[in-house]
Design a protein around this motif. Structure first.
Motif, PDB file in Angstrom:
ATOM      1  N   GLN A   1      59.099  34.016  48.188  1.00 36.21           N
ATOM      2  CA  GLN A   1      57.756  34.343  47.724  1.00 36.21           C
ATOM      3  C   GLN A   1      56.825  33.054  47.626  1.00 36.21           C
ATOM      4  OE1 GLN A   1      57.681  35.057  42.978  1.00 36.21           O
ATOM      5  NE2 GLN A   1      58.383  36.840  43.861  1.00 36.21           N
ATOM      6  N   CYS A   2      55.627  33.449  47.373  1.00 33.38           N
ATOM      7  CA  CYS A   2      54.735  32.601  47.538  1.00 33.38           C
ATOM      8  C   CYS A   2      53.422  32.994  46.762  1.00 33.38           C
ATOM      9  CB  CYS A   2      54.059  31.812  48.717  1.00 33.38           C
ATOM     10  SG  CYS A   2      53.383  33.097  49.870  1.00 33.38           S
ATOM     11  N   HIS A   3      52.176  32.301  46.429  1.00 32.55           N
ATOM     12  CA  HIS A   3      51.127  32.635  45.817  1.00 32.55           C
ATOM     13  C   HIS A   3      49.895  32.548  47.053  1.00 32.55           C
ATOM     14  CE1 HIS A   3      51.667  31.931  41.233  1.00 32.55           C
ATOM     15  NE2 HIS A   3      52.602  32.659  41.914  1.00 32.55           N
ATOM     16  N   LEU A   4      49.072  33.704  47.229  1.00 31.65           N
ATOM     17  CA  LEU A   4      47.802  33.506  47.777  1.00 31.65           C
ATOM     18  C   LEU A   4      46.478  33.498  46.941  1.00 31.65           C
ATOM     19  CD1 LEU A   4      48.983  36.281  50.445  1.00 31.65           C
ATOM     20  CD2 LEU A   4      49.293  33.811  50.680  1.00 31.65           C
ATOM     21  N   LYS A   5      45.872  32.453  47.036  1.00 31.18           N
ATOM     22  CA  LYS A   5      44.556  32.511  46.255  1.00 31.18           C
ATOM     23  C   LYS A   5      43.514  32.905  47.114  1.00 31.18           C
ATOM     24  CE  LYS A   5      42.444  30.265  42.569  1.00 31.18           C
ATOM     25  NZ  LYS A   5      42.652  29.058  41.557  1.00 31.18           N
ATOM     26  N   PHE A   6      42.738  33.588  46.596  1.00 30.22           N
ATOM     27  CA  PHE A   6      41.125  34.163  47.378  1.00 30.22           C
ATOM     28  C   PHE A   6      40.361  33.862  46.574  1.00 30.22           C
ATOM     29  CE2 PHE A   6      44.719  36.918  48.890  1.00 30.22           C
ATOM     30  CZ  PHE A   6      44.377  37.056  50.361  1.00 30.22           C
ATOM     31  N   LEU A   7      39.256  32.989  46.991  1.00 29.02           N
ATOM     32  CA  LEU A   7      38.380  32.579  46.223  1.00 29.02           C
ATOM     33  C   LEU A   7      36.896  33.356  46.727  1.00 29.02           C
ATOM     34  CD1 LEU A   7      38.849  28.912  47.203  1.00 29.02           C
ATOM     35  CD2 LEU A   7      39.361  30.171  45.075  1.00 29.02           C
ATOM     36  N   ALA A   8      35.820  33.321  45.882  1.00 33.66           N
ATOM     37  CA  ALA A   8      34.502  33.834  46.064  1.00 33.66           C
ATOM     38  C   ALA A   8      34.812  35.232  46.150  1.00 33.66           C
ATOM     39  CB  ALA A   8      33.699  33.370  47.190  1.00 33.66           C
ATOM     40  N   VAL A   9      35.497  35.947  45.291  1.00 30.35           N
ATOM     41  CA  VAL A   9      35.929  37.216  45.494  1.00 30.35           C
ATOM     42  C   VAL A   9      34.544  38.192  44.768  1.00 30.35           C
ATOM     43  CG1 VAL A   9      37.547  39.186  44.686  1.00 30.35           C
ATOM     44  CG2 VAL A   9      38.487  36.957  45.229  1.00 30.35           C
ATOM     45  N   GLU A  10      34.559  39.232  45.619  1.00 33.20           N
ATOM     46  CA  GLU A  10      33.258  40.081  45.231  1.00 33.20           C
ATOM     47  C   GLU A  10      33.939  41.795  45.630  1.00 33.20           C
ATOM     48  OE1 GLU A  10      30.203  39.014  47.719  1.00 33.20           O
ATOM     49  OE2 GLU A  10      29.408  37.930  46.152  1.00 33.20           O
ATOM     50  N   ASP A  11      33.273  42.510  45.174  1.00 35.27           N
ATOM     51  CA  ASP A  11      33.724  43.995  45.513  1.00 35.27           C
ATOM     52  C   ASP A  11      35.183  44.353  45.573  1.00 35.27           C
ATOM     53  OD1 ASP A  11      31.170  44.249  46.491  1.00 35.27           O
ATOM     54  OD2 ASP A  11      31.674  43.362  48.376  1.00 35.27           O
ATOM     55  N   PHE A  12      35.670  44.011  44.158  1.00 34.89           N
ATOM     56  CA  PHE A  12      37.159  44.169  43.914  1.00 34.89           C
ATOM     57  C   PHE A  12      37.340  45.506  43.604  1.00 34.89           C
ATOM     58  CE2 PHE A  12      40.868  44.128  41.022  1.00 34.89           C
ATOM     59  CZ  PHE A  12      41.862  44.011  41.832  1.00 34.89           C
ATOM     60  N   SER A  13      38.281  46.251  44.097  1.00 34.80           N
ATOM     61  CA  SER A  13      38.854  47.711  43.802  1.00 34.80           C
ATOM     62  C   SER A  13      40.434  47.607  43.752  1.00 34.80           C
ATOM     63  CB  SER A  13      38.108  48.423  44.932  1.00 34.80           C
ATOM     64  OG  SER A  13      38.783  49.717  44.713  1.00 34.80           O
ATOM     65  N   LEU A  14      40.907  48.110  42.588  1.00 37.81           N
ATOM     66  CA  LEU A  14      42.155  48.809  42.355  1.00 37.81           C
ATOM     67  C   LEU A  14      42.412  49.926  42.063  1.00 37.81           C
ATOM     68  CD1 LEU A  14      45.246  47.523  41.877  1.00 37.81           C
ATOM     69  CD2 LEU A  14      44.417  47.252  39.633  1.00 37.81           C
ATOM     70  N   SER A  15      42.767  50.598  43.104  1.00 33.63           N
ATOM     71  CA  SER A  15      42.643  52.254  42.828  1.00 33.63           C
ATOM     72  C   SER A  15      44.389  52.646  42.545  1.00 33.63           C
ATOM     73  CB  SER A  15      42.216  52.877  43.959  1.00 33.63           C
ATOM     74  OG  SER A  15      42.445  52.381  45.185  1.00 33.63           O
ATOM     75  N   ARG A  16      45.175  51.736  43.094  1.00 30.23           N
ATOM     76  CA  ARG A  16      46.562  52.145  42.652  1.00 30.23           C
ATOM     77  C   ARG A  16      47.352  50.987  42.491  1.00 30.23           C
ATOM     78  NH1 ARG A  16      49.442  55.310  47.484  1.00 30.23           N
ATOM     79  NH2 ARG A  16      47.306  54.870  48.033  1.00 30.23           N
ATOM     80  N   TRP A  17      48.382  51.011  41.496  1.00 35.52           N
ATOM     81  CA  TRP A  17      49.208  49.941  41.199  1.00 35.52           C
ATOM     82  C   TRP A  17      50.667  50.521  40.626  1.00 35.52           C
ATOM     83  CZ3 TRP A  17      51.221  45.779  43.053  1.00 35.52           C
ATOM     84  CH2 TRP A  17      51.925  44.726  42.088  1.00 35.52           C
ATOM     85  N   ASP A  18      51.330  50.412  41.379  1.00 37.13           N
ATOM     86  CA  ASP A  18      52.707  51.115  40.868  1.00 37.13           C
ATOM     87  C   ASP A  18      53.772  50.212  41.206  1.00 37.13           C
ATOM     88  OD1 ASP A  18      54.426  52.653  39.600  1.00 37.13           O
ATOM     89  OD2 ASP A  18      54.601  54.005  41.283  1.00 37.13           O
ATOM     90  N   PRO A  19      54.097  49.090  40.547  1.00 40.62           N
ATOM     91  CA  PRO A  19      54.953  48.147  40.986  1.00 40.62           C
ATOM     92  C   PRO A  19      56.460  48.637  40.482  1.00 40.62           C
ATOM     93  CG  PRO A  19      54.019  47.262  39.002  1.00 40.62           C
ATOM     94  CD  PRO A  19      53.193  48.465  39.314  1.00 40.62           C
TER      95      PRO A  19
END
Length: 167
Positions: free
Chosen positions: A66-84
């Motif tokens: 497992q690891c982390h991925l960090k994205f910078l200067a984020v725009e236009d974020f859309s979360l339309s489905r999240w079923d963990p």
């Protein structure tokens, strides 16, 4: 393609796998939105376990990285489905024509996330664990880096900002 990203701190994955190709298919575990960046940190399981893992990972019979991925200067974020916990999905990255930006998509059963970000992505908090029969990751983790190893034995709660916001 993952090759369209400028991966920062990728040495840990390259030393484990010889490349960063295990990031092409991931299992998304958590999403941390940081308004100060604006940044998004994704905690993900990579697609395979290394052929030659560190000895302590092998002796502990761990099976997932497992690891982390960090994205910078984020725009236009859309979360339309999240079923963990979502099953593994492809990380699709498409370069945009301006300002070293990329379009990022994670779509599949249980997840649909899209955003644009700078092409530089930081990788950190690399660990291994034994996946539970129900697919969860709540058990002990062995971290690759000494500082993480001293501070954490399991994945801390989301209130632990130093874990989720600093890589």
């Amino acid at each position: 393609m993952i090759d369209d990203l400028d991966l920062v701190n990728a040495d840990d994955l390259i030393n484990l796998y010889g490349s960063t190709s295990p990031l092409e298919e991931i299992r998304l575990r958590s999403i941390n939105l940081n308004w100060r960046g604006p940044a998004i940190t994704l905690r993900v399981d990579v697609s395979s376990f290394p052929a030659e893992p560190p000895r302590d990972w092998e002796s502990a019979e761990l099976d997932t990285v497992q690891c982390h991925l960090k994205f910078l200067a984020v725009e236009d974020f859309s979360l339309s489905r999240w079923d963990p916990p979502a099953p593994p999905t492809s990380l699709v990255v498409k370069p945009l024509r301006k300002d070293r930006r990329v379009q990022v998509q994670l779509t599949g059963t249980g997840v649909d996330i899209r955003f644009t970000s700078h092409e530089s992505v930081h990788i950190g908090h690399v660990s291994a664990f034994k996946i539970a029969p129900d697919g969860t990751d709540g058990g002990p983790h062995l971290f690759l880096r000494n500082l993480d190893r001293r501070r954490y034995k399991t994945i801390p709660g989301t209130e632990e900002k130093t874990f989720y916001e600093r890589i």
